[in-house]
Design an enzyme around this catalytic site. Structure first.
Site, short mmCIF file in Angstrom:
data_model
loop_
_atom_site.label_atom_id
_atom_site.label_comp_id
_atom_site.label_asym_id
_atom_site.label_seq_id
_atom_site.Cartn_x
_atom_site.Cartn_y
_atom_site.Cartn_z
N LYS A 48 0.83 -1.21 0.00
CA LYS A 48 0.00 0.00 0.00
C LYS A 48 0.86 1.26 0.00
O LYS A 48 0.62 2.18 -0.78
CB LYS A 48 -0.92 0.04 1.23
CG LYS A 48 -1.92 -1.09 1.30
CD LYS A 48 -2.88 -0.90 2.46
CE LYS A 48 -2.25 -0.92 3.83
NZ LYS A 48 -1.64 -2.22 4.21
N ARG A 94 -9.36 1.24 8.91
CA ARG A 94 -9.00 -0.13 9.28
C ARG A 94 -10.11 -0.83 10.03
O ARG A 94 -9.98 -2.01 10.35
CB ARG A 94 -7.75 -0.11 10.18
CG ARG A 94 -6.43 -0.35 9.42
CD ARG A 94 -5.32 -0.14 10.41
NE ARG A 94 -4.11 -0.87 10.16
CZ ARG A 94 -3.02 -0.34 9.58
NH1 ARG A 94 -3.05 0.88 9.10
NH2 ARG A 94 -1.92 -1.05 9.47
N ARG A 137 11.96 -5.61 5.22
CA ARG A 137 11.86 -4.21 4.78
C ARG A 137 12.81 -3.30 5.54
O ARG A 137 13.00 -3.46 6.74
CB ARG A 137 10.45 -3.66 5.04
CG ARG A 137 9.36 -4.38 4.36
CD ARG A 137 8.09 -3.56 4.31
NE ARG A 137 7.44 -3.31 5.57
CZ ARG A 137 6.14 -3.02 5.67
NH1 ARG A 137 5.38 -2.95 4.60
NH2 ARG A 137 5.60 -2.79 6.84
N ARG A 184 11.41 -0.72 10.88
CA ARG A 184 10.32 -0.48 11.82
C ARG A 184 10.35 -1.52 12.93
O ARG A 184 10.51 -2.70 12.67
CB ARG A 184 8.98 -0.56 11.09
CG ARG A 184 8.66 0.70 10.34
CD ARG A 184 7.43 0.54 9.47
NE ARG A 184 6.29 -0.06 10.14
CZ ARG A 184 5.08 -0.17 9.59
NH1 ARG A 184 4.89 0.29 8.36
NH2 ARG A 184 4.09 -0.72 10.23
N ARG A 200 -0.37 -8.56 13.39
CA ARG A 200 -0.95 -7.52 12.52
C ARG A 200 -1.82 -8.16 11.43
O ARG A 200 -2.86 -7.61 11.06
CB ARG A 200 0.16 -6.66 11.90
CG ARG A 200 0.73 -5.64 12.90
CD ARG A 200 2.11 -5.15 12.53
NE ARG A 200 2.17 -4.46 11.28
CZ ARG A 200 3.29 -4.27 10.59
NH1 ARG A 200 4.44 -4.74 11.06
NH2 ARG A 200 3.28 -3.63 9.46
#
Ligand code: AMP
Length: 217
Positions: A13, A88, A127, A161, A172
């Site tokens: 996203k 969300r 990431r 992160r 998550r």
């Protein structure tokens, strides 16, 4: 044009929002980025959000709805917004609709990035981001051309992160399927949902999004 990018963590996203925003002159509004900025600044919102974010839960609706309602009044949102990571929950979706209506704006499309769940943890855990310019990288799928040096700004500092670890990512994902995935059916029924295969290369996904939006610039 105001649009929502919907999809589980790791669907791409953020990456796609940046590409589309640049292409069509829209503003990317990521509630995750706004919350991380609040945590870094040590604001009241940041203090309330930090522990929840660290364990991969959802920050209370009224906090994120408040952040968005305030932000979309700013002049840089005039041309349109890409909501990335918001809404969300169904309550957030209702609040967004009411807020947009109140401001004389509308939601034009909801793009769902469809992905293979088995690939998500792998996509997220590798990431990292340039600490200076924010360019995103991945240990396996997108390494800097010169090891340890950002392709864009040549910085040698990168960040990861804290919630991008395997345990939190699993949580998550669970939260996504419990709380957020009902929005797919909700927007389908409203007639605003467009589905895009999110598994291809970044450019290809971006092109498909352009096509479903009816803009192929
Ligand atoms: P993201 O950068 O979108 O992956 O968001 C990182 C974290 O911020 C999430 O795991 C949540 O803890 C929190 N967060 C971001 N957006 C929202 C939202 N719309 N509602 C509730 N919590 C959110």
């Amino acid at each position: 044009m105001n649009l929502i990018l919907l999809g589980p963590p790791g669907a791409g996203k953020g990456t796609q929002a940046k590409t589309i925003a640049a292409k069509y002159g829209l503003l990317q509004l990521s509630t995750g980025d706004m919350l991380r900025a609040a945590v870094a600044a040590g604001t009241d919102v940041g203090r309330r959000a930090k522990a929840i974010m660290d364990r991969g839960g959802l920050v209370p609706d009224e906090i994120v709805v408040g952040l968005i309602a305030e932000r979309i009044d700013q002049p840089d949102c005039r041309n349109g917004v890409i909501f990335d990571g918001f809404p969300r929950t169904l309550a957030q979706a209702d609040a967004l609709e009411a807020t947009l209506k109140q401001k004389g704006k509308a939601l034009d499309a909801v793009v769902e990035l469809r992905v293979d769940d088995t690939k998500l943890v792998e996509r997220i855990v590798g990431r990292f981001t340039c600490a200076k310019c924010g360019e995103g990288y991945h240990d396996r799928f997108k390494r800097p051309k010169v090891r340890g040096v950002c392709d864009i700004c040549q910085s040698t500092e990168f960040t990861r992160r804290p919630d991008d670890n395997a345990e939190t990512v699993t949580r998550r994902l669970m939260v996504y399927y419990r709380e957020t995935s009902p929005l797919v059916g909700y927007y389908y029924c409203k007639g605003t949902l467009k589905e895009v295969d999110g598994m291809g290369p970044i450019d290809q996904v971006a092109r498909q999004i352009g096509e479903v939006l009816g803009r192929t610039k």
